[in-house]
Motif scaffolding. Structure first.
Motif, mmCIF file in Angstrom:
data_model
loop_
_atom_site.group_PDB
_atom_site.id
_atom_site.type_symbol
_atom_site.label_atom_id
_atom_site.label_comp_id
_atom_site.label_asym_id
_atom_site.label_seq_id
_atom_site.Cartn_x
_atom_site.Cartn_y
_atom_site.Cartn_z
ATOM 1 N N LYS A 18 0.799 -1.168 -0.078
ATOM 2 C CA LYS A 18 0.016 0.203 -0.005
ATOM 3 C C LYS A 18 0.870 1.190 -0.054
ATOM 4 N N ASP A 19 2.099 1.334 0.637
ATOM 5 C CA ASP A 19 2.920 2.457 0.571
ATOM 6 C C ASP A 19 4.194 2.145 -0.324
ATOM 7 N N ILE A 20 4.242 1.190 -1.098
ATOM 8 C CA ILE A 20 5.163 0.806 -2.238
ATOM 9 C C ILE A 20 6.353 0.290 -1.430
ATOM 10 N N ARG A 21 6.270 -0.097 -0.102
ATOM 11 C CA ARG A 21 7.707 -0.480 0.431
ATOM 12 C C ARG A 21 7.931 -1.865 0.441
ATOM 13 N N VAL A 22 6.747 -2.378 0.945
ATOM 14 C CA VAL A 22 7.012 -4.028 1.250
ATOM 15 C C VAL A 22 5.530 -4.542 1.069
ATOM 16 N N PRO A 23 5.455 -5.829 0.297
ATOM 17 C CA PRO A 23 4.139 -6.475 0.416
ATOM 18 C C PRO A 23 3.823 -6.909 1.560
ATOM 19 N N LYS A 24 2.722 -6.764 2.055
ATOM 20 C CA LYS A 24 2.446 -7.054 3.488
ATOM 21 C C LYS A 24 1.170 -7.902 3.700
ATOM 22 N N ASP A 25 0.058 -7.504 3.022
ATOM 23 C CA ASP A 25 -1.236 -8.020 2.784
ATOM 24 C C ASP A 25 -1.708 -8.806 1.867
ATOM 25 N N PRO A 26 -2.318 -9.924 1.762
ATOM 26 C CA PRO A 26 -2.683 -10.850 0.707
ATOM 27 C C PRO A 26 -2.954 -10.277 -0.612
ATOM 28 N N ASP A 27 -3.839 -9.106 -0.379
ATOM 29 C CA ASP A 27 -3.973 -8.390 -1.883
ATOM 30 C C ASP A 27 -2.708 -7.815 -2.338
ATOM 31 N N ASP A 28 -1.660 -7.273 -1.653
ATOM 32 C CA ASP A 28 -0.506 -6.763 -2.074
ATOM 33 C C ASP A 28 0.025 -7.827 -3.283
ATOM 34 N N ALA A 29 0.142 -9.184 -2.980
ATOM 35 C CA ALA A 29 0.542 -10.028 -3.734
ATOM 36 C C ALA A 29 -0.432 -10.429 -4.784
ATOM 37 N N ALA A 30 -1.653 -10.864 -4.371
ATOM 38 C CA ALA A 30 -2.672 -11.476 -5.295
ATOM 39 C C ALA A 30 -3.124 -10.559 -6.430
ATOM 40 N N LEU A 31 -3.418 -9.392 -6.128
ATOM 41 C CA LEU A 31 -3.848 -8.484 -7.055
ATOM 42 C C LEU A 31 -3.154 -8.046 -8.072
ATOM 43 N N GLU A 32 -1.848 -7.733 -7.694
ATOM 44 C CA GLU A 32 -0.925 -7.236 -8.662
ATOM 45 C C GLU A 32 -0.242 -8.273 -9.386
ATOM 46 N N SER A 33 -0.009 -9.442 -8.820
ATOM 47 C CA SER A 33 0.445 -10.716 -9.712
ATOM 48 C C SER A 33 -0.565 -11.348 -10.490
ATOM 49 N N ALA A 34 -1.844 -11.084 -10.220
ATOM 50 C CA ALA A 34 -2.986 -11.317 -11.174
ATOM 51 C C ALA A 34 -2.948 -10.474 -12.482
ATOM 52 N N SER A 35 -2.575 -9.105 -12.126
ATOM 53 C CA SER A 35 -2.311 -8.146 -13.269
ATOM 54 C C SER A 35 -1.059 -8.741 -14.022
ATOM 55 N N ALA A 36 -0.069 -9.039 -13.409
ATOM 56 C CA ALA A 36 1.097 -9.596 -14.274
ATOM 57 C C ALA A 36 0.761 -11.046 -15.006
ATOM 58 N N VAL A 37 0.229 -12.003 -14.613
ATOM 59 C CA VAL A 37 0.003 -12.901 -15.463
ATOM 60 C C VAL A 37 -1.066 -12.885 -16.668
ATOM 61 N N ALA A 38 -2.114 -11.935 -16.404
ATOM 62 C CA ALA A 38 -3.284 -11.533 -17.255
ATOM 63 C C ALA A 38 -2.346 -10.820 -18.436
ATOM 64 N N GLY A 39 -1.309 -10.191 -18.036
ATOM 65 C CA GLY A 39 -0.422 -9.631 -19.156
ATOM 66 C C GLY A 39 0.805 -10.309 -19.875
ATOM 67 N N GLY A 40 1.038 -11.572 -19.313
ATOM 68 C CA GLY A 40 2.128 -12.522 -19.685
ATOM 69 C C GLY A 40 3.064 -12.462 -19.213
ATOM 70 N N VAL A 41 3.201 -11.648 -17.913
ATOM 71 C CA VAL A 41 4.344 -11.840 -17.100
ATOM 72 C C VAL A 41 4.506 -12.960 -16.076
ATOM 73 N N THR A 42 5.292 -13.744 -16.177
ATOM 74 C CA THR A 42 5.538 -14.916 -15.231
ATOM 75 C C THR A 42 6.461 -15.046 -14.184
ATOM 76 N N SER A 43 7.401 -13.988 -14.166
ATOM 77 C CA SER A 43 8.286 -13.644 -13.000
ATOM 78 C C SER A 43 8.437 -12.266 -12.953
ATOM 79 N N MET A 44 8.560 -11.781 -11.517
ATOM 80 C CA MET A 44 8.636 -10.340 -11.016
ATOM 81 C C MET A 44 9.640 -10.511 -10.099
ATOM 82 N N LEU A 45 10.426 -9.211 -10.486
ATOM 83 C CA LEU A 45 11.417 -8.628 -9.173
ATOM 84 C C LEU A 45 10.990 -7.707 -8.685
ATOM 85 N N VAL A 46 10.764 -8.012 -7.163
ATOM 86 C CA VAL A 46 9.974 -6.680 -6.363
ATOM 87 C C VAL A 46 11.076 -6.150 -5.406
#
Length: 474
Positions: free
Chosen positions: A70-98
């Motif tokens: 939420k503050d762009i520092r560290v993923p803490k909540d489930p949706d920090d990971a779930a929603l943004e990684s869903a956006s990633a795979v929907a667009g063809g991204v399979t690995s992220m460096l955070v």
């Protein structure tokens, strides 16, 4: 390999193979990896066969530049990971460096962030650490050896209290010099954010009258290209002095790219990232404060220069600089709106479609969106290529299809996109992460299956290891 070990056969696609381009072939997947690349009429039963009907099969995209939380520092909540990684795979991204950002010791931050991502991410993931304290420097060897993090961001603009809003201390070039030297010793890499904040402070008020040309023109004038280019020249030269590798994040301008070219002509271990927004948006775009970002969107001439750099290899990679702050932080004037916006979901389709329309070679686009990042960040050949033994990270693309970018299709908690309504002449059909359909027929799978990526080398050290792998294969 016996047929009963094949989990999935991807049939009837045109598979991108390095050195050969799009090739009519079937892929055999087993245990999350590529077990075979065979002719379409070759025998080989599988537990399941999926007909790709002529679609292109490319290595899954790798986004090397993502901010979560939420503050762009560290993923803490489930949706920090779930929603943004869903956006990633929907667009063809399979690995992220955070990027993880904290003034605390990262051994106190890492475990919780990893746990959140492992439970909720749809993509595989690794971390970069943002460094800023003497304790960080002392711990750097352990970060590489024990935590598997080998790339470290340094905000050159965090001087005085500039980084206080993100909880980071002020710093200087002496700290950066020490960081460069340490990473050189340990096979790691520095990812500098290059901006001269003293010049920004001087220029900020003077730029405000330029609002008459539009808010994005004003923001560009407040942090002009030479602010970025000067800092890029400084860190590049100090990298050559210390023998370090650097990775210039979010290169936005011709001026900064020209500096990188000049410095790299004398010292090779300097690498360049740009972002989809610098390739497809400019000060003339109509997205208003939704398009505020640091460095700013630039002129159409800068857009053209970056595309030329991508085509000729001066730009190594594409990173989204994804930022999922809610739209309410953006719906203000250009001076008080927050900087940054979501982009992980558009990185691949925008770069691919626009690049092909401009005549950029497909092999260069695959390299920029996947292979080069895998090599630079110590993931190759596990990631970034379609070859036997590599992870089955794949994106299946209909190059005759169309995607309309809208916020409600991006999954992101930000709930907006500066590309709202843009039509992209490409469509992601399937995204597979280690052989699992994270997206199938355009539909997101509910089960997150992402895993942590340990990386003990980045930069020149990682490239040497990748080259050794290629030589062994030959």
């Amino acid at each position: 390999m016996s047929a009963d070990r094949i989990d999935l056969r991807l049939h009837g696609g045109r598979v991108f193979l390095h050195g050969a381009g799009l090739t009519e072939a079937d892929l055999l997947l087993a245990g999350g990896r590529i077990a075979g690349i065979v002719a379409p009429d070759a025998p080989g039963a599988a537990t399941e066969t999926v007909d790709l009907r002529g679609a292109a099969v490319l290595p899954g995209a790798i986004d090397p530049h993502v901010h979560l939380g939420k503050d762009i520092r560290v993923p803490k909540d489930p949706d920090d990971a779930a929603l943004e990684s869903a956006s990633a795979v929907a667009g063809g991204v399979t690995s992220m460096l955070v990027y993880l950002m904290s003034a605390d010791p990262y051994e106190d931050v890492f475990a919780d962030a990893r746990a959140v991502m492992e439970r909720h991410s749809h993509t595989d993931f690794g971390f970069h650490f943002v460094l800023g304290t003497p304790e960080h420097l002392r711990a750097l060897p352990a970060y590489v050896a024990e935590l598997g993090v080998s790339s470290f961001k340094f905000f050159m603009n965090f001087r005085g209290d500039e980084g206080a809003y993100l909880g980071m201390p002020g710093n200087d070039d002496a700290f950066m010099y020490d960081l460069l030297g340490l990473t050189a010793e340990h096979g790691a890499m520095v990812n500098p954010h290059p901006e001269n904040i003293e010049l920004v402070r001087r220029l900020r008020d003077a730029a405000r009258p330029d609002t008459e040309r539009g808010p994005l023109w004003a923001w560009n004038a407040s942090r002009p290209p030479y602010v970025e280019a000067e800092a890029q020249q400084r860190v590049s030269y100090l990298a050559s002095v210390t023998g370090a590798s650097t990775y210039a994040v979010h290169t936005s301008s011709k001026a900064a790219l020209d500096v990188s070219r000049m410095q790299r002509s004398a010292y090779p271990n300097l690498f360049v990232e740009t972002c989809p927004h610098y390739l497809t948006l400019s000060v003339e775009s109509d997205c208003g404060s939704y398009g505020k970002v640091n460095p700013p969107l630039r002129t159409p001439a800068d857009v053209e220069a970056l595309w030329q750099g991508l085509a000729d290899g001066s730009v190594d990679t594409i990173g989204s600089d994804h930022n999922a702050r809610h739209r309410s932080f953006k719906e203000k004037d250009i001076w008080t709106a927050s900087a940054g916006f979501p982009g992980v979901g558009v990185l691949f389709p925008l770069t691919l479609a626009e690049g092909l329309a401009r005549g950029v070679d497909l092999a260069r686009l695959v390299d920029a969106t996947s292979t080069r990042a895998a090599k630079l960040f110590g993931l190759y050949p596990r990631k970034g290529t379609i070859r036997v033994g590599s992870d089955a990270d794949l994106v299946v693309v209909d190059l005759d299809g169309t995607t309309t970018i809208t916020a409600d299709r991006q999954h992101s908690a930000a709930q907006y996109t500066p590309w709202e309504g843009r039509k992209v002449p490409a469509r992601v059909v399937h995204t597979l992460v280690r052989g699992h359909f994270a997206v199938r027929d355009g539909q997101l799978d509910a089960a997150p299956t992402g895993g942590y990526l340990t990386r003990h080398r980045s930069g020149a050290a990682a490239l040497r290891a990748a080259q050794s792998t290629e030589e062994d294969k030959a």
